[in-house]
Design a protein around this motif. Structure first.
Motif, mmCIF file in Angstrom:
data_model
loop_
_atom_site.group_PDB
_atom_site.id
_atom_site.type_symbol
_atom_site.label_atom_id
_atom_site.label_comp_id
_atom_site.label_asym_id
_atom_site.label_seq_id
_atom_site.Cartn_x
_atom_site.Cartn_y
_atom_site.Cartn_z
ATOM 1 N N THR A 146 0.847 -1.202 0.000
ATOM 2 C CA THR A 146 0.000 0.000 0.000
ATOM 3 C C THR A 146 0.879 1.248 0.000
ATOM 4 N N ILE A 147 0.381 2.318 -0.639
ATOM 5 C CA ILE A 147 1.003 3.638 -0.524
ATOM 6 C C ILE A 147 -0.027 4.587 0.068
ATOM 7 N N LEU A 148 0.340 5.218 1.187
ATOM 8 C CA LEU A 148 -0.499 6.255 1.797
ATOM 9 C C LEU A 148 -0.031 7.602 1.257
ATOM 10 N N THR A 149 -0.925 8.338 0.611
ATOM 11 C CA THR A 149 -0.514 9.588 -0.037
ATOM 12 C C THR A 149 -1.665 10.577 -0.164
ATOM 13 N N SER A 150 -1.311 11.852 -0.154
ATOM 14 C CA SER A 150 -2.297 12.918 -0.405
ATOM 15 C C SER A 150 -2.226 13.367 -1.860
ATOM 16 N N GLY A 151 -1.476 12.628 -2.673
ATOM 17 C CA GLY A 151 -1.317 13.043 -4.062
ATOM 18 C C GLY A 151 -0.326 14.185 -4.204
ATOM 19 N N GLN A 152 0.645 14.215 -3.286
ATOM 20 C CA GLN A 152 1.733 15.205 -3.293
ATOM 21 C C GLN A 152 1.278 16.641 -3.034
ATOM 22 N N GLN A 153 0.085 16.789 -2.525
ATOM 23 C CA GLN A 153 -0.409 18.121 -2.161
ATOM 24 C C GLN A 153 -0.631 18.171 -0.652
ATOM 25 N N ILE A 160 -6.259 15.343 -5.722
ATOM 26 C CA ILE A 160 -7.188 14.343 -6.257
ATOM 27 C C ILE A 160 -6.825 13.857 -7.659
ATOM 28 N N ALA A 161 -6.314 14.754 -8.520
ATOM 29 C CA ALA A 161 -5.950 14.360 -9.886
ATOM 30 C C ALA A 161 -4.771 13.396 -9.871
ATOM 31 N N VAL A 162 -3.770 13.687 -9.036
ATOM 32 C CA VAL A 162 -2.602 12.808 -8.921
ATOM 33 C C VAL A 162 -3.014 11.462 -8.314
ATOM 34 N N LEU A 163 -3.904 11.495 -7.323
ATOM 35 C CA LEU A 163 -4.394 10.259 -6.710
ATOM 36 C C LEU A 163 -5.088 9.366 -7.737
ATOM 37 N N ALA A 164 -5.936 9.974 -8.557
ATOM 38 C CA ALA A 164 -6.644 9.213 -9.591
ATOM 39 C C ALA A 164 -5.658 8.601 -10.582
#
Length: 224
Positions: A146-153, A160-164
């Protein structure tokens, strides 16, 4: 039909109990919210483990600050993994970077191997890596689940765009778990726009360190 799951980051025993009682699927146990979460004490792990029937993942992070560690700190991480495994935890959470912002593959692989057979989450060190796509492949190569991330923000809404994109690129090879500013007010939108299977929140709605009962409940109900 895929069932989305909820992990609550807990900084104390009380939050872990609140998480379990209100529908969380997993607790990530750490200590000291002001430092962004560091390794909890063995006593704390034992107390929480004895009280939980849901999965318990434990943070392995020797200090706050950056994610570039000295040899002494690395040895401390190895020792903590050995000790936490003896306490029957279900998974471990850590991440080591190189000074240039890339994934320290050698050390992460060593820790993942030491943690085996427990699954490992690469934590929000991922949010400060230099190359997102290359880092995704490196983390997969290291054996994390698993990677826990906010999408680098600074929060999941802005990321959200990076997460998607990460969910898409991961292509079920690793779970992408949005976390960082995740709340009951935005989790439905995150679910719709990213398609992630696991979500992470502290469920803290004030200036304390205790999870909010109603917020945990709402987070879970908004995933259904």
């Amino acid at each position: 039909m895929k069932k989305e799951l909820l992990e609550i980051a807990c900084f104390n025993f009380k939050s872990a109990i609140i998480a379990q009682q209100n529908g969380a699927d997993r607790v990530e146990l750490c200590f000291d919210m002001n430092l962004g979460g560091i390794s909890p004490s063995l006593d704390m792990v034992e107390t929480v483990r004895a009280a939980l029937y849901i999965d318990l993942y434990v943070m392995v992070r020797p200090r706050g600050g950056d994610f570039v560690y000295s040899e002494e700190e690395f040895e401390q991480m190895k020792n903590e993994i050995k000790q936490f495994k003896k306490r029957n935890v279900d998974g471990l959470v850590f991440g080591i970077l190189n000074k240039d912002g890339s994934i320290d593959k050698e050390r992460n692989k060593e820790l993942v191997a030491l943690a085996h057979p427990l699954p490992c989450t690469f934590h929000r060190a991922f949010d400060v890596v230099k190359n997102v796509n290359q880092s995704l492949e490196s983390v997969i190569e290291c054996g994390f689940k698993t990677i826990l991330t906010s999408g680098q923000q600074k929060n999941v809404v802005e990321g959200i765009a990076v997460l998607a994109e990460l969910v898409n690129k991961a292509d079920n090879r690793i779970a992408i778990m949005p976390g960082g500013g995740l709340r009951s007010t935005n989790i439905k939108s995150l679910k719709e726009k990213t398609g992630a299977g696991f979500y992470h929140s502290s469920a803290i709605v004030d200036f304390g360190e205790i999870a909010n009962t109603k917020e945990v409940n709402l987070l879970k109900s908004n995933l259904v």
